[in-house]
Design a protein around this motif. Sequence first.
Motif, PDB file in Angstrom:
ATOM      1  N   CYS A  96     123.907  36.460  -2.320  1.00  0.00           N
ATOM      2  CA  CYS A  96     122.531  36.915  -2.219  1.00  0.00           C
ATOM      3  C   CYS A  96     122.042  37.166  -3.645  1.00  0.00           C
ATOM      4  CB  CYS A  96     122.391  38.173  -1.375  1.00  0.00           C
ATOM      5  SG  CYS A  96     123.150  39.657  -2.067  1.00  0.00           S
ATOM      6  N   SER A  97     120.758  37.004  -3.851  1.00  0.00           N
ATOM      7  CA  SER A  97     120.209  37.346  -5.151  1.00  0.00           C
ATOM      8  C   SER A  97     118.822  37.941  -4.964  1.00  0.00           C
ATOM      9  CB  SER A  97     120.160  36.144  -6.090  1.00  0.00           C
ATOM     10  OG  SER A  97     119.066  35.318  -5.791  1.00  0.00           O
ATOM     11  N   GLN A  98     118.484  38.822  -5.865  1.00  0.00           N
ATOM     12  CA  GLN A  98     117.193  39.506  -5.851  1.00  0.00           C
ATOM     13  C   GLN A  98     116.376  38.969  -7.006  1.00  0.00           C
ATOM     14  OE1 GLN A  98     117.448  43.722  -6.631  1.00  0.00           O
ATOM     15  NE2 GLN A  98     115.613  44.176  -5.462  1.00  0.00           N
ATOM     16  N   GLY A  99     115.214  38.411  -6.704  1.00  0.00           N
ATOM     17  CA  GLY A  99     114.384  37.850  -7.764  1.00  0.00           C
ATOM     18  C   GLY A  99     113.200  37.108  -7.180  1.00  0.00           C
ATOM     19  N   GLY A 100     112.218  36.835  -8.032  1.00  0.00           N
ATOM     20  CA  GLY A 100     110.985  36.232  -7.551  1.00  0.00           C
ATOM     21  C   GLY A 100     110.047  37.336  -7.088  1.00  0.00           C
ATOM     22  N   ILE A 101     108.977  37.550  -7.832  1.00  0.00           N
ATOM     23  CA  ILE A 101     108.081  38.677  -7.571  1.00  0.00           C
ATOM     24  C   ILE A 101     107.360  38.499  -6.240  1.00  0.00           C
ATOM     25  CG2 ILE A 101     106.169  40.046  -8.476  1.00  0.00           C
ATOM     26  CD1 ILE A 101     106.717  38.774 -11.211  1.00  0.00           C
ATOM     27  N   LEU A 102     107.290  39.561  -5.461  1.00  0.00           N
ATOM     28  CA  LEU A 102     106.526  39.525  -4.216  1.00  0.00           C
ATOM     29  C   LEU A 102     105.030  39.432  -4.516  1.00  0.00           C
ATOM     30  CD1 LEU A 102     108.366  42.228  -2.078  1.00  0.00           C
ATOM     31  CD2 LEU A 102     108.680  39.750  -2.068  1.00  0.00           C
ATOM     32  N   PRO A 103     104.262  38.860  -3.606  1.00  0.00           N
ATOM     33  CA  PRO A 103     102.808  38.741  -3.823  1.00  0.00           C
ATOM     34  C   PRO A 103     102.162  40.092  -4.101  1.00  0.00           C
ATOM     35  CG  PRO A 103     103.491  37.466  -1.916  1.00  0.00           C
ATOM     36  CD  PRO A 103     104.693  38.254  -2.336  1.00  0.00           C
ATOM     37  N   GLY A 104     101.325  40.116  -5.135  1.00  0.00           N
ATOM     38  CA  GLY A 104     100.580  41.328  -5.451  1.00  0.00           C
ATOM     39  C   GLY A 104     101.325  42.347  -6.273  1.00  0.00           C
ATOM     40  N   MET A 105     102.593  42.092  -6.547  1.00  0.00           N
ATOM     41  CA  MET A 105     103.370  43.052  -7.332  1.00  0.00           C
ATOM     42  C   MET A 105     103.277  42.735  -8.818  1.00  0.00           C
ATOM     43  SD  MET A 105     104.596  45.217  -5.291  1.00  0.00           S
ATOM     44  CE  MET A 105     104.787  45.396  -3.519  1.00  0.00           C
ATOM     45  N   ALA A 106     103.225  43.779  -9.626  1.00  0.00           N
ATOM     46  CA  ALA A 106     103.272  43.621 -11.072  1.00  0.00           C
ATOM     47  C   ALA A 106     104.663  44.019 -11.522  1.00  0.00           C
ATOM     48  CB  ALA A 106     102.216  44.498 -11.740  1.00  0.00           C
ATOM     49  N   ALA A 107     105.446  43.034 -11.887  1.00  0.00           N
ATOM     50  CA  ALA A 107     106.848  43.298 -12.231  1.00  0.00           C
ATOM     51  C   ALA A 107     107.354  42.152 -13.098  1.00  0.00           C
ATOM     52  CB  ALA A 107     107.684  43.415 -10.954  1.00  0.00           C
ATOM     53  N   PRO A 108     108.431  42.376 -13.833  1.00  0.00           N
ATOM     54  CA  PRO A 108     108.961  41.299 -14.686  1.00  0.00           C
ATOM     55  C   PRO A 108     109.332  40.061 -13.885  1.00  0.00           C
ATOM     56  CG  PRO A 108     109.926  43.404 -15.295  1.00  0.00           C
ATOM     57  CD  PRO A 108     109.161  43.628 -14.018  1.00  0.00           C
TER      58      PRO A 108
END
Lengths: 124, 110
Positions: A96-108
Motif C-alpha cells: 500500500c502507499s499513501q500519495g496523490g493529493i485528494l481533490p481540494g486539498m492543499a498539500a505537498p
Amino acid sequence: QVQVVQSGAEVQKPGASVIISCKTSASTFTFYYIQWVRQAPGQGLEWMGMVNPETGTTTYAQKFQGRVTVTTDTSTSTVYMHLSSLRSDDTAVYYCSQGGILPGMAAPGDFDHWGQGTLVTVSS
Amino acid sequence: ETVLTQSPATLSLSPGETATLSCRASQSVLSHLAWYQQRPGQAPRLLIYDASLRATGIPPRFSGSGSGTDFTLTISRLEPEDFALYFCQRRGGWPPSPWTFGQGTRVEVK
C-alpha cells in the motif's frame, strides 16, 4: 516521521480470501489517496486499486473488479484490502502507499510513502 | 484504462553516461505522470511527479519531461546507485482513473 505499516505475511489456499491492513498517520490520512500495488516474483508493479479516505470512494483496475475490495477505518487511519478467490498467480508482495493529493486539498504533491510490503503466498 | 508502454525494456550503460527512458500512454494523461525507482528488495521510490517535478531529496541529475502521451525520464551522469528498475505511472487527475504502471525499464551496468 511518516510511517505506513502493513500487516504480516500470509499463506492461503487457492479459493480462499486474504485481508491486508495498512495503517497510516492520522495527521495525513484524509489528505492523500491510498493505493494498492502488487509485485509477483521477478515481475513489474501491478496497480490494483485505490481509495479516497475522506469520502471512501474507490477506484479499481478492471482486472480486479469484483475480486478486490478496499475499505477504510478513519478512527484508526487504517485501510484494508480484501482479495477473494485466490489463485496461485496471486502470489506476490502487496504494497500500500499513501500519495496523490485528494481533490481540494492543499498539500505537498510529492508526498509518497510506501508500506513495507506483505508477502501473500497462495499454495495448496 | 490507459496503457503505459515503457521502452526500452533494458538499458545497458556505464557509470557517467546518460540514460534516456521513454513512457508512452495509449491516451492523453495530460501531465499526470510519475516516475519511480525500485532497487532490489525495496519498495518503489518516487522520483518525478506531475511529469517534470522532482520529489524532495531527488538529485538534479534526474529530470522528467513530456505531456499528453509521450514522456521521458533522463538520468544524467549515472551513479552506481542509479542502476535499478524504473517505472512510470499515470498518477492523479480528475475524475479518478486507474493509476496504471508501465512494465518497467531496467538500467543495468554495461
